[in-house]
Scaffold this motif. Structure first.
Motif, PDB file in Angstrom:
ATOM      1  N   MET A   1       0.840  -1.214   0.000  1.00 30.61           N
ATOM      2  CA  MET A   1       0.000   0.000   0.000  1.00 30.61           C
ATOM      3  C   MET A   1       0.870   1.256   0.000  1.00 30.61           C
TER       4      MET A   1
ATOM      5  N   ASP B   1       1.269   6.413  -6.926  1.00 32.18           N
ATOM      6  CA  ASP B   1       0.070   7.163  -7.327  1.00 32.18           C
ATOM      7  C   ASP B   1       0.343   8.670  -7.286  1.00 32.18           C
TER       8      ASP B   1
ATOM      9  N   GLU C   1      -1.994   4.431 -14.764  1.00 34.06           N
ATOM     10  CA  GLU C   1      -2.728   4.726 -13.531  1.00 34.06           C
ATOM     11  C   GLU C   1      -2.477   3.612 -12.530  1.00 34.06           C
TER      12      GLU C   1
ATOM     13  N   GLU D   1      -4.422   1.110 -10.099  1.00 33.13           N
ATOM     14  CA  GLU D   1      -5.760   0.590  -9.837  1.00 33.13           C
ATOM     15  C   GLU D   1      -5.767  -0.171  -8.524  1.00 33.13           C
ATOM     16  N   GLU D   2      -6.729   0.168  -7.682  1.00 28.80           N
ATOM     17  CA  GLU D   2      -6.960  -0.565  -6.425  1.00 28.80           C
ATOM     18  C   GLU D   2      -5.690  -0.791  -5.617  1.00 28.80           C
ATOM     19  N   GLN D   3      -4.792   0.170  -5.645  1.00 24.53           N
ATOM     20  CA  GLN D   3      -3.516   0.066  -4.923  1.00 24.53           C
ATOM     21  C   GLN D   3      -2.807  -1.248  -5.210  1.00 24.53           C
ATOM     22  N   SER D   4      -3.066  -1.832  -6.376  1.00 19.06           N
ATOM     23  CA  SER D   4      -2.571  -3.182  -6.643  1.00 19.06           C
ATOM     24  C   SER D   4      -1.812  -3.335  -7.934  1.00 19.06           C
ATOM     25  N   ARG D   5      -2.076  -2.444  -8.903  1.00 12.70           N
ATOM     26  CA  ARG D   5      -1.380  -2.610 -10.177  1.00 12.70           C
ATOM     27  C   ARG D   5      -1.283  -1.296 -10.937  1.00 12.70           C
TER      28      ARG D   5
ATOM     29  N   SER E   1      -1.025  -4.348 -17.904  1.00  9.62           N
ATOM     30  CA  SER E   1      -1.175  -4.287 -16.453  1.00  9.62           C
ATOM     31  C   SER E   1       0.026  -4.932 -15.753  1.00  9.62           C
TER      32      SER E   1
ATOM     33  N   ASP F   1       1.443  -5.859 -11.844  1.00 10.22           N
ATOM     34  CA  ASP F   1       1.082  -5.956 -10.422  1.00 10.22           C
ATOM     35  C   ASP F   1       2.134  -5.332  -9.511  1.00 10.22           C
TER      36      ASP F   1
END
Ligand SMILES: C[S@@+](CC[C@H](N)C(=O)[O-])C[C@H]1O[C@@H](n2cnc3c(N)ncnc32)[C@H](O)[C@@H]1O
Ligand SMILES: [Zn+2]
Length: 287
Positions: free
Chosen positions: A7, A14, A30, A32-36, A44, A46
């Motif tokens: 995180m 970010d 960008e 996404e979802e603090q994951s990728r 994408s 990770d």
């Protein structure tokens, strides 16, 4: 809630998302979802549990493995590189005065200890990025030093926007000056460290009777062809080697990759009290 390394790293990326470009199609990315990290063409990547992102389009195997990076961390955390790091930090301080939140990129950062040392001395708000093609180095760096952006990437094709970086470090690693110039803002600084003839000479004496390894053709001349305001200075000293660092010192350097195990045992048994650090720090400014 305590932030996990993943995180924490996603937040830093970010906040600085404008630095990134997709390593496959070169468009913006960008988180996404603090994951990728994802681009608009849906490539994408990770964020790993320890917080690094692999942005090298292909897998690379290198001769730099986990044990080599562990050995490097042990040696580098001992103060071995202290005077070299001071020299680098002075140059960065002088050059970055007045730059708010500078972005510093270490191209070929290995296990990240040097970049962490530099980052800890930069003003609050500065952003550090470490890239290396050896995944094991980046894994170790991200586990040890959260708060820095760590990416597996090729320094010849870095996944970052043009003119986005205020300083590039390039320590004992290959360079790609066209790519460095693409990333650097005009007037920004590159600091490169290269070995001089006496670097680790005691190891060379022990393993090769002191014979020189093949060196790159005059690195300062190559540097001058690319950058303005070139400053070059030897940094030479003797480091008193604690007994428990001899084994990691032998393990950490490509110098001893071809050494016979028997010879390694002999050198360990004989011991080595001190080791010569003979490096050159070169800096220059983007035209
Ligand atoms: C001698 S190590 C130096 C590592 C670190 N800068 C240090 O001083 O401890 C050289 C590093 O360059 C990296 N390297 C070599 N070619 C690379 C490339 N094309 N892109 C990124 N890293 C590369 C290796 O993986 C290795 O970590
Ligand atoms: Zn893409």
């Amino acid at each position: 809630m305590k932030l996990t390394k993943k995180m924490q790293s996603a937040l830093v990326m970010d906040k600085n998302i404008g630095l990134f470009k997709c390593p496959i199609c070169s468009v913006e990315m960008e988180i996404e979802e603090q994951s990728r990290l994802v681009c608009k063409n849906l490539h994408s990547f990770d964020v790993a549990k320890s917080g690094y992102v692999n942005l090298a389009p292909q897998a690379h195997s290198t001769k730099y493995d986990k044990s080599l990076f562990e050995a490097r961390t042990a040696v580098m955390n001992s103060g071995f590189f202290g005077p070299v790091l001071e020299n680098i930090i002075v140059r960065l301080d002088n050059h970055l005065t007045g730059v708010e939140c500078p972005v510093i990129l270490d191209a070929g950062c290995g296990e990240g200890t040097h970049l962490q040392a530099v980052h800890s001395r930069m003003p609050v708000g500065s952003v550090s990025i470490g890239i290396d093609l050896a995944k094991e180095g980046i894994v170790a760096a991200s586990k040890a030093y959260p708060g820095i952006i760590w990416n597996v990437a090729d320094l010849a094709a870095m996944p970052f926007a043009d003119s986005s970086v205020d300083a590039i470090l390039n320590i004992l690693s290959p360079a790609n000056y066209a790519e460095f110039n693409r990333l650097l803002k005009p007037g920004s600084i590159v600091v490169k460290v290269v070995p001089e003839s006496g670097y680790l000479q005691e190891l060379r004496e022990a393993f090769y009777d002191g014979k020189q390894q093949k060196e790159e053709a005059d690195p300062v001349e190559r540097f001058r062809e690319q950058f303005d305001a070139v400053e070059t200075e030897p940094v030479t000293y003797t480091f008193a080697l604690p007994e428990d660092l001899l084994a990691p010192l032998i393990r950490m350097t490509p110098l001893t990759w071809n050494a016979r195990e028997e010879r390694v045992r002999e050198v360990l048994a004989t011991g080595m009290k001190e080791i010569t650090i003979d490096l050159r720090v070169i800096s220059g400014v983007r035209r």
